[in-house]
Design a protein around this motif. Sequence first.
Motif, PDB file in Angstrom:
ATOM      1  N   GLY A  43      32.590  -8.048  22.000  1.00 27.17           N
ATOM      2  CA  GLY A  43      31.352  -7.767  22.721  1.00 27.17           C
ATOM      3  C   GLY A  43      30.292  -7.275  21.762  1.00 27.17           C
ATOM      4  N   GLU A  68      31.468 -12.176  19.734  1.00 27.15           N
ATOM      5  CA  GLU A  68      30.452 -12.172  20.796  1.00 27.15           C
ATOM      6  C   GLU A  68      30.322 -13.596  21.338  1.00 27.15           C
ATOM      7  N   SER A  79      14.300  -5.482  31.831  1.00 28.54           N
ATOM      8  CA  SER A  79      14.331  -6.781  32.517  1.00 28.54           C
ATOM      9  C   SER A  79      13.723  -6.686  33.912  1.00 28.54           C
ATOM     10  N   TYR A  96      21.626 -11.837  16.057  1.00 30.06           N
ATOM     11  CA  TYR A  96      22.564 -10.891  15.439  1.00 30.06           C
ATOM     12  C   TYR A  96      22.404 -10.792  13.921  1.00 30.06           C
ATOM     13  N   GLY A 139      31.114  -4.977  28.509  1.00 29.03           N
ATOM     14  CA  GLY A 139      30.154  -4.777  29.600  1.00 29.03           C
ATOM     15  C   GLY A 139      30.812  -4.972  30.952  1.00 29.03           C
ATOM     16  N   ILE A 321      34.555   1.016  25.170  1.00 30.37           N
ATOM     17  CA  ILE A 321      33.274   1.740  25.175  1.00 30.37           C
ATOM     18  C   ILE A 321      32.246   0.994  26.022  1.00 30.37           C
ATOM     19  N   SER A 333      24.907   3.269  30.935  1.00 28.09           N
ATOM     20  CA  SER A 333      23.577   2.930  30.431  1.00 28.09           C
ATOM     21  C   SER A 333      23.684   2.448  28.992  1.00 28.09           C
ATOM     22  N   ALA A 334      22.637   1.801  28.511  1.00 26.71           N
ATOM     23  CA  ALA A 334      22.610   1.340  27.124  1.00 26.71           C
ATOM     24  C   ALA A 334      22.598   2.532  26.175  1.00 26.71           C
ATOM     25  N   TYR A 367      14.831   6.380  30.968  1.00 23.49           N
ATOM     26  CA  TYR A 367      13.479   6.318  31.522  1.00 23.49           C
ATOM     27  C   TYR A 367      13.417   5.199  32.547  1.00 23.49           C
ATOM     28  N   ARG A 417       8.573   2.188  26.670  1.00 22.85           N
ATOM     29  CA  ARG A 417       9.222   3.252  27.403  1.00 22.85           C
ATOM     30  C   ARG A 417       8.358   4.483  27.210  1.00 22.85           C
TER      31      ARG A 417
HETATM   32  C1  LIG Z   1      18.118  -4.116  35.505  1.00 21.85           C
HETATM   33  C2  LIG Z   1      18.756  -3.216  34.485  1.00 21.85           C
HETATM   34  C3  LIG Z   1      17.973  -2.296  33.816  1.00 21.85           C
HETATM   35  C4  LIG Z   1      18.553  -1.439  32.880  1.00 21.85           C
HETATM   36  N1  LIG Z   1      17.765  -0.537  32.236  1.00 21.85           N
HETATM   37  C5  LIG Z   1      18.318   0.327  31.350  1.00 21.85           C
HETATM   38  C6  LIG Z   1      17.506   1.281  30.667  1.00 21.85           C
HETATM   39  O1  LIG Z   1      16.300   1.340  30.853  1.00 21.85           O
HETATM   40  N2  LIG Z   1      18.115   2.117  29.783  1.00 21.85           N
HETATM   41  C7  LIG Z   1      19.458   2.076  29.553  1.00 21.85           C
HETATM   42  O2  LIG Z   1      19.957   2.877  28.743  1.00 21.85           O
HETATM   43  N3  LIG Z   1      20.247   1.177  30.198  1.00 21.85           N
HETATM   44  C8  LIG Z   1      19.721   0.302  31.078  1.00 21.85           C
HETATM   45  N4  LIG Z   1      20.508  -0.621  31.713  1.00 21.85           N
HETATM   46  C9  LIG Z   1      21.978  -0.597  31.496  1.00 21.85           C
HETATM   47  C10 LIG Z   1      22.396  -1.346  30.240  1.00 21.85           C
HETATM   48  O3  LIG Z   1      21.922  -2.662  30.245  1.00 21.85           O
HETATM   49  C11 LIG Z   1      23.910  -1.357  30.124  1.00 21.85           C
HETATM   50  O4  LIG Z   1      24.413  -0.079  30.374  1.00 21.85           O
HETATM   51  C12 LIG Z   1      24.311  -1.807  28.732  1.00 21.85           C
HETATM   52  O5  LIG Z   1      23.958  -3.162  28.572  1.00 21.85           O
HETATM   53  C13 LIG Z   1      25.804  -1.604  28.480  1.00 21.85           C
HETATM   54  O6  LIG Z   1      26.129  -2.032  27.195  1.00 21.85           O
HETATM   55  P1  LIG Z   1      27.533  -2.727  26.913  1.00 21.85           P
HETATM   56  O7  LIG Z   1      27.547  -2.996  25.445  1.00 21.85           O
HETATM   57  O8  LIG Z   1      28.624  -1.976  27.537  1.00 21.85           O
HETATM   58  O9  LIG Z   1      27.464  -4.107  27.701  1.00 21.85           O
HETATM   59  P2  LIG Z   1      26.492  -5.345  27.421  1.00 21.85           P
HETATM   60  O10 LIG Z   1      25.209  -4.916  26.892  1.00 21.85           O
HETATM   61  O11 LIG Z   1      26.498  -6.158  28.675  1.00 21.85           O
HETATM   62  O12 LIG Z   1      27.235  -6.171  26.301  1.00 21.85           O
HETATM   63  C14 LIG Z   1      28.466  -6.807  26.532  1.00 21.85           C
HETATM   64  C15 LIG Z   1      28.562  -7.992  25.578  1.00 21.85           C
HETATM   65  O13 LIG Z   1      29.910  -8.430  25.529  1.00 21.85           O
HETATM   66  C16 LIG Z   1      29.944  -9.838  25.491  1.00 21.85           C
HETATM   67  N5  LIG Z   1      31.264 -10.227  25.990  1.00 21.85           N
HETATM   68  C17 LIG Z   1      31.818  -9.919  27.177  1.00 21.85           C
HETATM   69  N6  LIG Z   1      33.066 -10.404  27.244  1.00 21.85           N
HETATM   70  C18 LIG Z   1      33.312 -11.043  26.073  1.00 21.85           C
HETATM   71  C19 LIG Z   1      34.428 -11.745  25.553  1.00 21.85           C
HETATM   72  N7  LIG Z   1      35.557 -11.907  26.273  1.00 21.85           N
HETATM   73  N8  LIG Z   1      34.326 -12.277  24.329  1.00 21.85           N
HETATM   74  C20 LIG Z   1      33.186 -12.135  23.585  1.00 21.85           C
HETATM   75  N9  LIG Z   1      32.105 -11.470  24.032  1.00 21.85           N
HETATM   76  C21 LIG Z   1      32.166 -10.931  25.262  1.00 21.85           C
HETATM   77  C22 LIG Z   1      28.778 -10.256  26.373  1.00 21.85           C
HETATM   78  O14 LIG Z   1      28.346 -11.559  26.041  1.00 21.85           O
HETATM   79  C23 LIG Z   1      27.737  -9.194  26.043  1.00 21.85           C
HETATM   80  O15 LIG Z   1      26.892  -9.594  24.988  1.00 21.85           O
HETATM   81  C24 LIG Z   1      19.949  -1.512  32.622  1.00 21.85           C
HETATM   82  C25 LIG Z   1      20.731  -2.457  33.302  1.00 21.85           C
HETATM   83  C26 LIG Z   1      20.146  -3.293  34.229  1.00 21.85           C
HETATM   84  C27 LIG Z   1      21.004  -4.302  34.949  1.00 21.85           C
END
Ligand SMILES: Cc1cc2nc3c(=O)[nH]c(=O)nc-3n(C[C@H](O)[C@H](O)[C@H](O)COP(=O)(O)OP(=O)(O)OC[C@H]3O[C@@H](n4cnc5c(N)ncnc54)[C@H](O)[C@@H]3O)c2cc1C
Length: 428
Positions: A43, A68, A79, A96, A139, A321, A333-334, A367, A417
Amino acid sequence: MRMNGKRTSRRHFLKTAIAAGASTALRQAPAVAQGTSRVVVVGGGFAGSTCARALKRLDAKLQVTMVEASPTFTACPLSNAVIAGLRELKAQQFTYEGVAGDEVKLVVATAIAIDSQARTVALDSGETLSYNRLVLAPGIDIRWDALPGYDEAAANRMPHAWKAGEQTTLLRRQLEAMEDGGLVVISVPANPFRCPPGPYERASLIAYYLSTRKPRSKLIVLDSKDVFSKQRLFQNGWKELYPGLLEWVSLSSGGKVTSVDPTTNTLVTDFAKHEAKVANVIPPQKAGRIAERAGVADQTGWCAIDPVTFESRLQPNIHVIGDAAIAGGMPKSAFAANAQAKVCAAAVVKLLRGETPVSPKLINTCYSLVAPDYGISIAGVYHPANGQLAEVPGSGGISQVDAPLAARAGGRGAGRRHSASRTMTRRT
Ligand SMILES: Cc1cc2nc3c(=O)[nH]c(=O)nc-3n(C[C@H](O)[C@H](O)[C@H](O)COP(=O)(O)OP(=O)(O)OC[C@H]3O[C@@H](n4cnc5c(N)ncnc54)[C@H](O)[C@@H]3O)c2cc1C
């Protein structure tokens, strides 16, 4: 409740915690002695990319491979502004190159199976990667079986837009195509789900779009909860900016959507049927499906972890994570994903050396935009307590509830932001 007299110390505490938290985990971790240890990160989102880079920065000799599925990352934060026509999807997309520049080996493929005994990851390309430690950061995935009537085909008519990309564009196009006077309905799931304030920021920005372009329209938010993140701040903003346009229906007022019918664009609750012109169904979620395949997701669909190392409670040598993890009081959250990634990287480096990881402090800040020039925030500091990540008592807060309108604006347009509220209010 206002934090009269405590603002300076709270800000100071947050600053100190940021300095002493996730980032010190990076500084404190010593270099790994054995140069051949292999870490695979699955990921490349906020959690995975951050972790892969942090691992490499902590010890350049580590072999770090990041798997990824997509060559381009499309970010969810901001978004909602794309949906409201305030920003283009292209601005959400990233390659990347930066990760590869840090000498992380990038493999564009999907991880399809994990053998925790043999410590291998099988990819859809046919390749198999072996690891000493594996970090899963996949994610979320949608629970397609959780809401009757809502499956992958239904999402083409009633977009969730909870993974940024085509779904984001689809929802925007539907709003643009709707005539003035139409009904827009958003359904919000019960906790836990990705980005707790996200549905309410989306409702706000869609309301902004409607109020400026299609003012005879109506927006109903059907919620499976009675309380939500930054609730008073959002509701005050809605009263101020979108009176009569945006209606929030709580769980106890019958807001829980029990099924949907995509053929008529209808959302059904125990008390009513809402036939929408535009329906945004944010469905229940779970950890990305590779977590299930790795045996690290429990019956909740999410992944229990040790709060110091982020190592799975179910499988040794696999860390989880970001959104996929059960991170106690930390929201999905991100910002949280980024903090967890750094702590996890430091722990992985220590564990590979046979040392004991340091108990961390992690920050989350989020935010939200209620309108392009109206920002609100929430922040918290978290630490391991009783086997979970818990908020440090008294550490967090939200933007000042009774701040004047001018205090909500901190920049220009939705592309930024805002540092809108520099004072914090305790979350009570
Ligand atoms: C509308 C919206 C608004 C948001 N606004 C905010 C904000 O303002 N601030 C904030 O902090 N958070 C925000 N978030 C939340 C934030 O987007 C997520 O919490 C964050 O993306 C989590 O990060 P992550 O790395 O866990 O998952 P992700 O960012 O989703 O990354 C997961 C990655 O893993 C890859 N993947 C999955 N499975 C596999 C696999 N089997 N093999 C290879 N690759 C794989 C996917 O392609 C993806 O690129 C928002 C979310 C939404 C929906």
